[in-house]
Each structure stands twice: as structure tokens, then as C-alpha cells.
Enzyme design. Structure first.
Site, PDB file in Angstrom:
ATOM      1  N   LYS A  54      -4.114  10.334  -0.039  1.00  0.00           N
ATOM      2  CA  LYS A  54      -2.885  11.241  -0.136  1.00  0.00           C
ATOM      3  C   LYS A  54      -3.563  12.502  -0.744  1.00  0.00           C
ATOM      4  O   LYS A  54      -3.314  13.674   0.017  1.00  0.00           O
ATOM      5  CB  LYS A  54      -1.830  10.983  -1.004  1.00  0.00           C
ATOM      6  N   GLN A  98       3.565   6.131  -7.188  1.00  0.00           N
ATOM      7  CA  GLN A  98       2.900   5.299  -6.326  1.00  0.00           C
ATOM      8  C   GLN A  98       3.735   3.952  -6.372  1.00  0.00           C
ATOM      9  O   GLN A  98       3.677   3.446  -7.698  1.00  0.00           O
ATOM     10  CB  GLN A  98       1.523   5.124  -6.247  1.00  0.00           C
ATOM     11  N   ASP A 121       9.002  11.902  -1.845  1.00  0.00           N
ATOM     12  CA  ASP A 121       8.925  10.708  -1.187  1.00  0.00           C
ATOM     13  C   ASP A 121      10.490  10.421  -1.047  1.00  0.00           C
ATOM     14  O   ASP A 121      10.424   9.411  -0.161  1.00  0.00           O
ATOM     15  CB  ASP A 121       8.335   9.572  -2.150  1.00  0.00           C
TER      16      ASP A 121
END
Ligand code: NDP
Length: 295
Positions: A54, A98, A121
Site C-alpha cells: 500500500k 491493518q 478503509d
């Protein structure tokens, strides 16, 4: 009939190129480059790879990334304090925690701490809640589900009235995909581990999205001829003929299903690349939201 391959890699590349262009236009106009903070707790090797990928993709698009790593035994307070600090940081427009987090941490509380405007996200309970409500708009849509929808919208003239079957009901893939399909006016069936007569249910699908995490589970006989099949699964199976001794496969038996489906995503090279492309797009969107608030 051999299905058309939906080339997620190529679609993702075009999205990344567009984001890169928009970022350079922003910067040329004297605006701040978008910034993404990643929060990694512990040393899960897969998570480390995802975060690295990412960050690399951000750099290629001109997006700044700020990597934060905490030890596996970090306390709930430590994680939340870091997120609060990032919420206040004007260089950070998006925050990505994450997942999965180590078991002792309360994931929902952590996600709830992320500022709604920086939830790139799309996992903040309010963003997910808005996704489920008629007439409400989430600020961000979770990246993998957004990637699935993008591919479907490219493939089909409309999703209105189509029979869509989603295999899997997880918070990060199955459920948000199902909610997005409902918003697109598809008729949606959600299947899970307790679903009866799964092949019969799947056979009704004009659009099938598989997100179960079971290697090659969906067989040719389960698929309606001409269906559009999106395979989210990423599973590693042993393969002595492969140099590494193993290879990645999806939740769909690609070779068989390809013979009956109208279109299908391969694994790898299908949904996977779309997730990162959508993250970059969401981060750019977060920077634009920040500009609007600041003015
Ligand atoms: P989860 O394990 O969280 O959820 C799996 C879902 O599948 C659950 O709802 C479960 O049902 C259902 N399920 C499991 N076994 C069966 C079965 N035999 N029959 C019917 N339903 C079943 O997985 P995720 O949603 O996180 O991920 C799914 C897959 O997608 C994985 O392979 C993962 O690696 C991949 N993935 C890929 C991404 C990408 O970028 N391409 C991103 C994220 C995930 P129940 O709820 O009843 O337990």
C-alpha cells in the site's frame, strides 16, 4: 462458451493512473498532496506485506504515506492514542489500521476512534451503518467491495433487477458487497456456512460474488450459463509443478467455471489489484474532503 476474463490488473492500473494525474493537478494548484497513515500492530508477515504494498502504491501515485508500527503487545490505549494523534495531524488525510489486530485489542473500539473524515478503509461503524440505510451516503466505501462494484459496473449495463448471490457475510467483504448490490437495485441473496442447498442457490445468480476463503469451492455445475463471476478469494494451495511448491487460487474453480460463465475474474490479477486502487482513490477523496472543511 468460454468466459471473458475481467482484467482487474488493467482496470486497477487505469484507476491508479487517474488518481496519479489528479494528485499532480492538486499539487500543481498549490494544494497539499494527499497523505495516508498506516497503523500496523504486531508482526504478522502477511500484514507487513500488505502495508508495504500500500505504501509503495501511494508513492507511485504521489500520495505521502506515514507508516506507524506498534508492538504486538501494544495496549488498547496506545493504539487509540496513536489514532487520535493521526486524527489531528493535518498532513494525514486517511488512516488505515491493518486488520486483523492482535486478539487482545477491541477492533470495533479502534475503528470507532478513526475520524469519520479519515476512514479511507470505510470500516468505521457509522460508515458501514450508512451503507445499510436508504437515503444515507457513507463518506467512504470499503476498498475491496468498492473494487468489486467497479468491475461489475464496467461489465454490465445495469445491476437493476439482476439476481446477485454473495457467498460470504464478513464485515470486510461479503456484507458490504451485499449492501452495495442492494443499493444498486440488485435482488440479493447472501450465503454463508449455514446455507442449505448452496449449489442450487448459487445457480440462480446472474451475478456471483465469492468471498468465502475456500479454495476452488464453486464448481462449474453451480454456475448459471452466462453469469458474471467475481472471485474475491485468495487461497494458497500446494502445487509441486510450481517453482514455489504452491500457488494462489480463488474460491471459484476457475478452469471449470470459465467454461460456463459469461465473464470471470482470475486469481491472481482480478479483485486483488482493485483493492489498492480503491484505497488510493479513497485517500484522494479524503484530501478533497479536508480541503472542503478547511475552506
Ligand atoms: P471470512 O473468513 O471473514 O468470511 C468467510 C465467509 O464465508 C463467512 O461469512 C462464512 O460463513 C462463509 N463461509 C465459509 N465457509 C463456507 C462454506 N463452506 N459455505 C458457505 N459459506 C462459507 O473471510 P473474508 O470475507 O475476510 O475473506 C474471504 C476471502 O476473500 C478470503 O479468501 C480472503 O483471503 C479474500 N480476501 C481478498 C481480498 C482482496 O483484496 N482480493 C480482500 C479481503 C479478503 P459464516 O459467516 O457462517 O462463518
Amino acid at each position: 462458451m468460454t468466459a471473458k476474463d475481467i482484467n482487474g490488473k488493467a482496470i486497477a492500473e487505469s484507476i491508479r493512473a487517474r488518481v496519479k494525474e489528479q494528485v499532480s493537478q492538486r499539487v500543481a494548484a498549490g494544494k497539499m498532496p494527499p497523505g495516508l497513515a498506516t497503523v500496523l500492530v504486531g508482526e504478522n508477515p502477511a500484514s507487513q506485506v500488505y502495508v508495504r504494498n500500500k505504501q509503495k502504491a501511494c508513492a507511485e501515485a504521489g500520495i505521502r504515506s506515514f507508516g506507524h508500527e506498534l508492538p504486538a503487545d501494544a495496549s488498547q490505549q496506545q493504539v487509540e492514542d496513536l489514532i487520535c494523534e493521526l486524527n489531528m495531524n493535518p498532513n494525514v488525510h486517511g488512516i488505515l489500521v491493518q486488520l486483523p489486530l492482535p486478539g487482545h485489542l477491541d477492533e470495533e473500539k479502534v475503528l470507532n476512534t478513526i475520524s469519520l473524515d479519515k476512514d479511507v478503509d470505510g470500516f468505521h461503524p457509522i460508515n458501514i451503518g450508512r451503507l445499510a440505510q436508504k437515503g444515507r451516503e457513507p463518506l467512504f466505501v470499503p476498498c475491496t467491495p468498492a473494487g468489486v462494484m467497479y468491475m461489475l459496473e464496467q461489465e454490465l449495463p445495469t445491476l437493476e433487477g439482476v439476481n446477485a448471490v454473495v457467498l460470504g457475510r464478513s464485515n470486510i467483504v461479503g456484507m458490504p458487497v451485499a449492501l452495495l448490490l442492494v443499493r444498486a437495485n440488485a435482488t440479493v441473496t447472501i450465503c454463508h456456512s449455514r446455507t442449505r442447498d448452496l449449489p442450487d442457490v448459487v445457480r440462480q445468480a446472474d451475478v456471483l460474488v465469492a468471498a468465502v476463503g475456500r479454495a476452488q469451492m464453486v464448481k462449474k455445475e453451480w454456475v448459471k450459463p452466462g453469469a458474471v463471476v467475481i472471485d474475491v478469494g485468495i487461497n494458497r494451495i500446494a502445487d509441486p509443478t510450481h517453482p514455489k511448491g504452491s500457488r494462489l487460487v480463488g474460491d471459484v474453480d476457475y478452469a471449470g467455471v470459465r467454461e460456463v460463465a459469461g465473464a470471470i475474474t482470475p486469481v491472481p490479477g482480478g479483485v486483488g489489484p482493485m483493492t489498492i486502487a480503491m484505497l488510493l482513490q479513497n485517500t484522494l477523496h479524503a484530501a478533497e474532503l479536508y480541503d472542503k472543511k478547511a475552506n
